[in-house]
Design a protein around this motif. Structure first.
Motif, PDB file in Angstrom:
ATOM      1  N   ASN A  21       0.807  -1.215   0.000  1.00  0.00           N
ATOM      2  CA  ASN A  21       0.000   0.000   0.000  1.00  0.00           C
ATOM      3  C   ASN A  21       0.844   1.271   0.000  1.00  0.00           C
ATOM      4  O   ASN A  21       0.347   2.344  -0.276  1.00  0.00           O
ATOM      5  CB  ASN A  21      -0.921   0.032   1.231  1.00  0.00           C
ATOM      6  CG  ASN A  21      -1.804  -1.188   1.299  1.00  0.00           C
ATOM      7  OD1 ASN A  21      -2.042  -1.857   0.295  1.00  0.00           O
ATOM      8  ND2 ASN A  21      -2.296  -1.494   2.483  1.00  0.00           N
ATOM      9  N   GLU A  22       2.121   1.141   0.346  1.00  0.00           N
ATOM     10  CA  GLU A  22       2.987   2.299   0.508  1.00  0.00           C
ATOM     11  C   GLU A  22       3.998   2.367  -0.636  1.00  0.00           C
ATOM     12  O   GLU A  22       4.748   1.432  -0.876  1.00  0.00           O
ATOM     13  CB  GLU A  22       3.725   2.188   1.848  1.00  0.00           C
ATOM     14  CG  GLU A  22       4.549   3.385   2.195  1.00  0.00           C
ATOM     15  CD  GLU A  22       5.261   3.193   3.530  1.00  0.00           C
ATOM     16  OE1 GLU A  22       6.272   3.873   3.741  1.00  0.00           O
ATOM     17  OE2 GLU A  22       4.827   2.365   4.343  1.00  0.00           O
ATOM     18  N   ALA A  23       3.960   3.458  -1.371  1.00  0.00           N
ATOM     19  CA  ALA A  23       4.896   3.625  -2.487  1.00  0.00           C
ATOM     20  C   ALA A  23       6.263   4.033  -1.956  1.00  0.00           C
ATOM     21  O   ALA A  23       6.351   4.782  -0.989  1.00  0.00           O
ATOM     22  CB  ALA A  23       4.362   4.687  -3.439  1.00  0.00           C
ATOM     23  N   PRO A  24       7.335   3.563  -2.593  1.00  0.00           N
ATOM     24  CA  PRO A  24       8.667   3.988  -2.161  1.00  0.00           C
ATOM     25  C   PRO A  24       8.832   5.490  -2.369  1.00  0.00           C
ATOM     26  O   PRO A  24       8.292   6.057  -3.298  1.00  0.00           O
ATOM     27  CB  PRO A  24       9.623   3.210  -3.047  1.00  0.00           C
ATOM     28  CG  PRO A  24       8.807   2.339  -3.918  1.00  0.00           C
ATOM     29  CD  PRO A  24       7.376   2.622  -3.669  1.00  0.00           C
ATOM     30  N   ASN A  25       9.600   6.097  -1.479  1.00  0.00           N
ATOM     31  CA  ASN A  25       9.833   7.537  -1.556  1.00  0.00           C
ATOM     32  C   ASN A  25      10.927   7.804  -2.590  1.00  0.00           C
ATOM     33  O   ASN A  25      12.079   7.442  -2.370  1.00  0.00           O
ATOM     34  CB  ASN A  25      10.250   8.062  -0.180  1.00  0.00           C
ATOM     35  CG  ASN A  25      10.527   9.543  -0.171  1.00  0.00           C
ATOM     36  OD1 ASN A  25      10.431  10.210  -1.197  1.00  0.00           O
ATOM     37  ND2 ASN A  25      10.873  10.053   0.994  1.00  0.00           N
ATOM     38  N   PRO A  26      10.592   8.451  -3.709  1.00  0.00           N
ATOM     39  CA  PRO A  26      11.603   8.694  -4.733  1.00  0.00           C
ATOM     40  C   PRO A  26      12.660   9.708  -4.291  1.00  0.00           C
ATOM     41  O   PRO A  26      13.724   9.791  -4.891  1.00  0.00           O
ATOM     42  CB  PRO A  26      10.798   9.234  -5.922  1.00  0.00           C
ATOM     43  CG  PRO A  26       9.553   9.783  -5.308  1.00  0.00           C
ATOM     44  CD  PRO A  26       9.281   8.970  -4.081  1.00  0.00           C
TER      45      PRO A  26
END
Length: 169
Positions: free
Chosen positions: A53-58
């Motif tokens: 559910n959590e996208a990686p922080n670019p």
């Protein structure tokens, strides 16, 4: 008379134990059912893994070591050896090492304490004390930082010689 008291006490204790075993068996069956349900549907909360559910922080910092493993080779007994690992923050925000933990008390890490800006370098020095050790060693250092994943592992290894071992000339 003593025989009658003994017999009565034995019957009472036997009746009490029988009740406990029946309740205990039911409780054990319920616990086993709960355990098998948990094994069939495991839920693991691992802070080092980004959930679905959590996208990686670019924009997260990225710790890129020049080398992630170092071999000391032969190490003299009762000596301290050290190696400095260099890393670069290849991410887009400042990198901050929160902690570095060795897999053994004989290994001591020390690291850059101030934030490492994007594109800048930092260091992590690892010292190994061979006192009381002998033979092949392999020690890990887990570096916890504000990166994704939060833990990066580096490795040192070597061969601690015996006190009577002589190196060839």
């Amino acid at each position: 008379m003593k025989y009658q008291i003994f017999l009565a006490a034995a019957l009472l204790l036997g009746a009490c134990n029988r009740d406990k075993n029946e309740v205990g068996t039911e409780g054990m069956n319920a616990a086993a059912t709960e355990a098998s349900d948990a094994a069939a549907n495991p839920t693991v909360d691992n802070p080092n893994v980004v959930s679905e559910n959590e996208a990686p922080n670019p924009n997260a910092p990225v710790m890129k070591f020049t080398e992630s493993e170092f071999d000391f080779g032969d190490i003299k007994p009762d000596t301290k050896v050290h190696h400095t690992f260099a890393f670069t923050n290849t991410g887009k925000s400042p990198l901050l090492i929160e902690d570095a933990t060795a897999s053994c008390g004989c290994t001591t890490p020390s690291w850059t304490k101030e934030p490492v800006a994007p594109g800048a370098q930092g260091t992590l020095e690892v010292q190994f004390d061979s006192r009381g050790k002998q033979g092949i060693i392999s020690k890990q250092v887990a570096v916890r930082a504000n990166t994704q994943p939060t833990i990066t592992t580096i490795l040192i290894k070597g061969n601690v010689l015996t006190a009577d071992a002589k190196k060839p000339l």
